[in-house]
Every structure is written in structure tokens, then in C-alpha cells.
Design a protein around this motif. Structure first.
Motif, PDB file in Angstrom:
ATOM      1  N   ASN A  65       0.758  -1.227   0.006  1.00 16.46           N
ATOM      2  CA  ASN A  65       0.127  -0.185  -0.073  1.00 16.46           C
ATOM      3  C   ASN A  65       0.805   1.342  -0.059  1.00 16.46           C
ATOM      4  OD1 ASN A  65      -3.127  -0.024   0.555  1.00 16.46           O
ATOM      5  ND2 ASN A  65      -2.178  -1.931   1.143  1.00 16.46           N
ATOM      6  N   LEU A  69       0.948   4.235  -2.996  1.00 16.97           N
ATOM      7  CA  LEU A  69       0.951   5.611  -2.510  1.00 16.97           C
ATOM      8  C   LEU A  69       1.860   6.464  -3.089  1.00 16.97           C
ATOM      9  CD1 LEU A  69      -0.279   5.747   1.385  1.00 16.97           C
ATOM     10  CD2 LEU A  69      -1.493   7.058  -0.628  1.00 16.97           C
ATOM     11  N   SER A 106      -4.646  13.944  -0.613  1.00 21.16           N
ATOM     12  CA  SER A 106      -5.089  12.846  -0.279  1.00 21.16           C
ATOM     13  C   SER A 106      -3.777  11.732   0.030  1.00 21.16           C
ATOM     14  CB  SER A 106      -6.004  12.300  -1.221  1.00 21.16           C
ATOM     15  OG  SER A 106      -6.612  11.215  -0.952  1.00 21.16           O
ATOM     16  N   THR A 107      -3.061  11.843  -0.975  1.00 22.38           N
ATOM     17  CA  THR A 107      -1.851  10.692  -0.859  1.00 22.38           C
ATOM     18  C   THR A 107      -0.962  10.968   0.384  1.00 22.38           C
ATOM     19  OG1 THR A 107      -1.067  11.744  -2.507  1.00 22.38           O
ATOM     20  CG2 THR A 107      -2.088   9.816  -3.297  1.00 22.38           C
ATOM     21  N   THR A 110      -2.753   9.976   3.718  1.00 25.83           N
ATOM     22  CA  THR A 110      -3.058   8.719   3.713  1.00 25.83           C
ATOM     23  C   THR A 110      -1.573   8.044   4.136  1.00 25.83           C
ATOM     24  OG1 THR A 110      -4.574   8.737   1.813  1.00 25.83           O
ATOM     25  CG2 THR A 110      -3.561   6.376   2.591  1.00 25.83           C
ATOM     26  N   TRP A 149      -7.471   5.256   3.195  1.00 25.05           N
ATOM     27  CA  TRP A 149      -7.650   5.735   2.012  1.00 25.05           C
ATOM     28  C   TRP A 149      -8.696   6.446   1.889  1.00 25.05           C
ATOM     29  CZ3 TRP A 149      -4.522   5.394  -2.483  1.00 25.05           C
ATOM     30  CH2 TRP A 149      -3.373   4.602  -2.409  1.00 25.05           C
TER      31      TRP A 149
END
Length: 312
Positions: A65, A69, A106-107, A110, A149
Motif C-alpha cells: 500500500n 501511495l 489525499s496521498t 494517507t 484511503w
């Protein structure tokens, strides 16, 4: 009080390094090479963790993950930045700017949560080894990763909508190489207090809180590891955490340096260059760190590579 004249904005001009053509030509091959290594390295980590059955564990699920990302984060701005480094036309559409802003927020958000989840995973593996398979089940792994996420995407969409609905007036020049939200907010001629409050709350929840959780997890891990009677057992426990700890220090160290250092009244070109290198180089180093510090990853990579060579 006179009304503020606002204009309909269709595009923004990303200033970047437009005043330093020699620097642009220097950064283009450097950033291109780093971006290529980032894509290859992180794609390799994802491929190895999927193709080798020995790596079908929570630790490598979260590592996969993290690699996805890093690919998503760099891909939100590096391709366009490379085009702008060689072009005089450094514009981005209003919708493109909003999308870039949202995905970047967002990334990055996260990753903050994912690093905390990975620390929790290491805590359970070392401090609760007998119950680890039950506590960190396959279902919980998907739930934790999915929640990180989705929650960060919802947060980022909210922050982006609030920021981009503000009236913009005057020039459309963003003093950055991407549509970074703070740089865009400087162009707004409306009240930015709501947007700033959202950003402040988000920064508190996603920087100090996860970092404190990571520190607590590693404090408990250290206390447990020091009670292990054998030196070999202690080395094994430390080796499983060293790569993740290095990534945490790299990520939070650069973030703290960038945002906690004294702000100068005039933007310095050295700060802009460091920002570019931080944003581009950090995602490249994550697979390098895990490859160098983790024997399982190296062995799995050799096994997968051997399987590919044999199939030819």
C-alpha cells in the motif's frame, strides 16, 4: 466597504523555476531519472509482495500500500512538472489544479495514517506474537488500509472544494511548481479562515497524532525487545522494525524541516529546490530502504526474477 472585484478563473500559471532556465534544464534530467526509479522500485515492491507467497503477510500488505501511495503521489505532479521544466507554457486548468491539489493532499495524508498503522502492526507482531495472527487478521488489514484511503480522500475533497470555491482576483500566478493548497489560497480575495481552520485541524490530526502513536508503539517495542534473553532474538526483532523506522524518520524529518523552519518574507530559490527534491526523492528512497534492510524482500526479488528468467 467596497466590494472586491473577482474574476472567473479558467487556468493558473505555475511559476515554479520560470525565472531560472539553467536550473530548469538541470532539474529535468535529475527529476526524470528519480521519477523513473521511483516507478520501477515501488512497482517492484508491489509485484514481489503479490507474486511471492511468503510475503502474503500484514507487514508486506501495508508495504505494498505504501508503494502504491508513493507511485500515486509522485504521479500527481511530476509528469506535468517535467513538461513545465522544458516549456514556456506553464499553465494548468482550473479543474486540473483542483484535481492535482486533491490527490496530492489525499496521498500525503494517507501516508501519515499508513505509517502509524504499520507501527501498530509491528507492535502486535513483537509484543503480542502468540495472538498476532488473530489480532491482525486479513480482514482487519483491508479494513485499516481502506479506512485510511477513504477517510483521507474525503478530507482532501472537502478541503479542495472549500479552497476552490473562494473568489480569485488579480493575477493567477501560483508561486509553486504544483497546485499546493497554501500557495493557491494566497490568490484568493475572499475570507480564507474556514479553509485555514480545516487545514489546521487536518494537520494536527495527521501529523502530531500519528507521530505520537508511532513513538508510543516503538517505545513499547523497545521495552519488549530489551527483555528478550538472546542477542539473536533482539537482533531479529530490531531488524523487522529498522526499515519502517527509517522510512518514518525520513518522512516526518523532511516534513518537520519544511514546515517548522522559520519563514522568510521572500521565497528563496534554495527552498524551492529543496521542496522539489523532498517531494521527488523521498518516494524513491522507500523501496531502496526496504530492499537494503530486509532479507525477505531481497530473497523474494531474486526468486521472482529467477522465475521470470526461467520462463523465457
Amino acid at each position: 466597504m467596497e466590494p472586491v472585484n473577482s474574476t472567473e478563473v479558467s487556468e493558473f500559471f505555475l511559476k515554479g523555476f520560470s525565472g531560472y532556465p539553467a536550473l530548469e534544464h538541470l532539474l529535468f534530467p535529475l527529476c526524470s531519472a528519480v521519477y523513473l526509479v521511483t516507478l520501477l522500485g515501488n512497482t517492484g515492491i508491489v509485484a514481489v509482495s503479490v507474486l511471492d507467497a511468503r510475503l502474503h503477510t500484514p507487514m508486506y500488505f501495508f508495504l505494498g500500500n505504501l508503494s502504491i501511495l508513493d507511485i500515486c503521489y509522485t504521479s500527481t505532479f511530476v509528469p506535468l512538472m517535467l513538461v513545465h521544466l522544458l516549456s514556456a507554457q506553464k499553465t494548468i486548468s482550473f479543474l486540473g489544479c483542483a484535481l492535482q491539489m486533491c490527490l496530492g493532499l489525499s496521498t500525503g495524508s494517507t501516508e501519515c495514517l499508513l505509517l502509524a498503522i504499520m507501527a501498530y502492526d509491528r507492535y502486535l507482531a513483537i509484543c503480542r506474537p502468540l495472538r498476532y495472527p488473530v489480532l491482525m487478521s486479513h480482514r482487519l488489514c483491508w479494513l485499516l488500509a481502506g479506512a485510511a484511503w477513504v477517510l483521507c480522500l474525503c478530507k482532501s475533497v472537502t478541503e479542495t472544494v472549500i479552497a476552490m470555491r473562494l473568489p480569485f482576483c488579480g493575477h493567477r500566478v501560483v508561486s509553486h511548481f504544483t497546485c499546493e493548497i497554501l500557495a493557491v489560497l494566497k490568490l484568493a480575495c475572499g475570507d480564507t479562515s474556514i479553509s485555514e481552520v480545516f487545514l489546521l485541524v487536518g494537520a494536527i490530526l495527521l501529523l502530531p497524532v500519528p507521530l505520537a502513536f508511532i513513538c508510543l508503539s516503538y517505545t513499547l517495542i523497545l521495552a519488549t525487545t530489551l527483555r528478550v534473553p538472546s542477542a539473536a532474538g533482539r537482533r531479529k526483532a530490531f531488524s523487522t522494525c529498522s526499515a519502517h523506522l527509517a522510512v518514518v524518520m525520513l518522512f516526518y524529518g523532511t516534513v518537520i524541516f519544511m514546515y517548522m523552519k522559520p519563514k522568510s518574507k521572500e521565497a528563496r530559490i534554495s527552498d524551492e529546490v529543496f521542496t522539489v527534491l523532498y517531494a521527488v526523492v523521498t518516494p524513491m528512497l522507500n523501496p531502496v530502504i526496504y530492499s537494503l534492510r530486509n532479507k525477505e524482500v531481497k530473497e523474494a526479488a531474486r526468486k521472482v526474477w529467477g522465475r521470470i528468467q526461467t520462463s523465457r
